[in-house]
Write an enzyme that holds these catalytic residues in place. Structure first.
Site, mmCIF file in Angstrom:
data_model
loop_
_atom_site.group_PDB
_atom_site.id
_atom_site.type_symbol
_atom_site.label_atom_id
_atom_site.label_comp_id
_atom_site.label_asym_id
_atom_site.label_seq_id
_atom_site.Cartn_x
_atom_site.Cartn_y
_atom_site.Cartn_z
ATOM 1 N N ASN A 45 0.860 -1.186 0.000
ATOM 2 C CA ASN A 45 0.000 0.000 0.000
ATOM 3 C C ASN A 45 0.892 1.231 0.000
ATOM 4 O O ASN A 45 1.440 1.606 1.034
ATOM 5 C CB ASN A 45 -0.911 -0.010 1.233
ATOM 6 C CG ASN A 45 -1.790 1.232 1.276
ATOM 7 O OD1 ASN A 45 -1.833 2.012 0.323
ATOM 8 N ND2 ASN A 45 -2.480 1.431 2.383
ATOM 9 N N LYS A 66 0.025 4.262 -0.420
ATOM 10 C CA LYS A 66 -0.635 5.481 0.069
ATOM 11 C C LYS A 66 -0.363 6.617 -0.926
ATOM 12 O O LYS A 66 -0.349 6.366 -2.132
ATOM 13 C CB LYS A 66 -0.170 5.781 1.496
ATOM 14 C CG LYS A 66 -0.308 4.532 2.389
ATOM 15 C CD LYS A 66 -0.084 4.772 3.847
ATOM 16 C CE LYS A 66 -0.290 3.470 4.612
ATOM 17 N NZ LYS A 66 -0.172 3.608 6.046
ATOM 18 N N HIS A 117 -9.591 1.528 4.584
ATOM 19 C CA HIS A 117 -8.321 1.731 5.295
ATOM 20 C C HIS A 117 -8.539 2.736 6.427
ATOM 21 O O HIS A 117 -9.322 3.682 6.282
ATOM 22 C CB HIS A 117 -7.253 2.237 4.312
ATOM 23 C CG HIS A 117 -5.886 2.226 4.932
ATOM 24 N ND1 HIS A 117 -5.454 3.208 5.779
ATOM 25 C CD2 HIS A 117 -4.886 1.311 4.864
ATOM 26 C CE1 HIS A 117 -4.228 2.906 6.207
ATOM 27 N NE2 HIS A 117 -3.865 1.758 5.658
ATOM 28 N N GLU A 141 -6.895 5.157 7.418
ATOM 29 C CA GLU A 141 -6.650 6.565 7.065
ATOM 30 C C GLU A 141 -7.876 7.145 6.357
ATOM 31 O O GLU A 141 -8.214 8.311 6.534
ATOM 32 C CB GLU A 141 -5.382 6.669 6.206
ATOM 33 C CG GLU A 141 -4.151 6.454 7.074
ATOM 34 C CD GLU A 141 -2.960 5.859 6.359
ATOM 35 O OE1 GLU A 141 -2.915 5.871 5.116
ATOM 36 O OE2 GLU A 141 -2.053 5.365 7.065
ATOM 37 N N GLU A 168 -5.538 -4.289 10.554
ATOM 38 C CA GLU A 168 -4.521 -3.256 10.773
ATOM 39 C C GLU A 168 -4.837 -2.494 12.060
ATOM 40 O O GLU A 168 -5.644 -1.546 12.040
ATOM 41 C CB GLU A 168 -4.491 -2.285 9.591
ATOM 42 C CG GLU A 168 -4.154 -2.949 8.275
ATOM 43 C CD GLU A 168 -3.500 -1.974 7.304
ATOM 44 O OE1 GLU A 168 -2.480 -2.353 6.718
ATOM 45 O OE2 GLU A 168 -3.986 -0.845 7.153
ATOM 46 N N GLY A 224 2.348 2.908 10.799
ATOM 47 C CA GLY A 224 3.298 4.002 10.627
ATOM 48 C C GLY A 224 3.969 4.430 11.915
ATOM 49 O O GLY A 224 4.581 5.492 11.978
ATOM 50 N N SER A 263 3.339 -1.591 10.472
ATOM 51 C CA SER A 263 4.797 -1.647 10.703
ATOM 52 C C SER A 263 5.392 -3.016 10.383
ATOM 53 O O SER A 263 6.276 -3.499 11.101
ATOM 54 C CB SER A 263 5.135 -1.205 12.130
ATOM 55 O OG SER A 263 4.698 0.131 12.344
HETATM 56 P P1 13P Z 1 2.922 0.839 7.796
HETATM 57 O O1 13P Z 1 3.463 -0.462 7.251
HETATM 58 O O2 13P Z 1 3.659 2.042 7.284
HETATM 59 O O3 13P Z 1 2.765 0.802 9.278
HETATM 60 O O4 13P Z 1 1.441 1.015 7.176
HETATM 61 C C1 13P Z 1 0.550 -0.041 7.300
HETATM 62 C C2 13P Z 1 -0.625 0.257 6.463
HETATM 63 O O5 13P Z 1 -1.388 1.155 6.739
HETATM 64 C C3 13P Z 1 -0.810 -0.550 5.242
HETATM 65 O O6 13P Z 1 -2.062 -0.344 4.694
#
Ligand code: 13P
Length: 250
Positions: free
Chosen positions: A11, A13, A96, A98, A168, A174, A212
């Site tokens: 992903n 983003k 997601h 976010e 997640e 992150g 992560s």
């Molecule tokens: P990270 O791997 O940067 O923690 O992000 C996870 C994520 O949101 C994948 O969709």
């Protein structure tokens, strides 16, 4: 229990221009040529076509990061499932955290997005996960139950096996704070129990862990019985790291 093919998805983003995406895919493909796992790349909308074109002839799938539930209409800034399918995109990340936290994505919209994706032939990757507050308050299971119930409300039992779930935990995204393999397994097993209540295909559904994931923790996380792969954010931006995570999946 059916064999579940491991699945690793990148992903990106809001990262990578078309030129950067193309360079990444060209560097990635030779490095993962031997993998037996399913691999997906989820670029921003603008780079979908470039990634689709470069991966033709390989097993790499391409996924969008969102879509609208309606087929068309006055929805400025939105993209429909059919528009993605026309590009030969095969999958779409939905819900997601976010999108839920920053852009007002609701369970009600997801209840319509997941069946709309399936109807267009797209594989929905439905994301669920609790906040730190919910976990500390003992609400993890309640949050996941609500999110899954809503997201899967319009999915017939026979279609359940076409859906991918990504667990997640928001506190691990992150942050560099990964759920321990035991924590992640416990929740993914709970998710599978909830899926079993919905249909016999539950054992065929791939459940990914995200939050992560890095080359040095991927093997242990994906080695858990109910964790079938990873949805990778930050580490998927680096071709070496992402190839290492794909390799860890087998
Ligand atoms: P990270 O791997 O940067 O923690 O992000 C996870 C994520 O949101 C994948 O969709």
């Amino acid at each position: 229990m059916p064999d579940r093919t491991p699945y690793v998805a990148a992903n990106w983003k809001m990262h990578k221009t078309v030129a950067e995406a193309a360079e990444f895919v060209d560097a990635l493909l030779p490095r993962i040529a031997a993998t037996q796992s399913d691999v997906a790349i989820c670029p921003p909308f603008t780079a979908l076509s470039a990634v689709v074109e470069r991966r033709y002839g390989t097993a790499v799938k391409v996924a969008a990061q969102n879509m609208h539930e309606e087929a068309s209409g006055a929805f400025t800034g939105e993209v429909s499932a059919a528009m993605l399918a026309e590009l030969d995109v095969e999958a779409v990340v939905l819900g997601h955290s976010e999108r839920r936290q920053l852009f007002g994505e609701t369970d009600e919209a997801l209840a319509r997005k997941v069946p709309a994706a399936l109807a267009a032939g797209l594989e929905p990757i439905l994301c669920v996960g609790e906040t730190e507050e919910a976990r500390d308050g003992g609400q993890t299971e309640a949050v996941l139950e609500r999110q899954l119930q809503a997201g899967l409300a319009g999915v017939e039992g026979g279609k359940l096996g076409d859906v991918v779930i990504a667990y997640e935990p928001i506190w691990a995204i992150g942050t560099g704070r990964t759920a321990t393999p035991e924590q992640a397994q416990e929740v993914c097993a709970y998710i599978r129990d909830l899926l079993r209540e919905r249909g016999a295909a539950a054992d065929a559904v791939r459940i990914l862990y995200g939050g992560s994931v890095k080359p040095d923790n991927a093997t242990e996380l994906m080695g858990q019985p109910d964790i079938d792969g990873a949805l990778v954010g930050g580490a998927s931006l680096d071709v070496g790291d992402f190839a290492a995570i794909v390799k860890a999946a087998g």
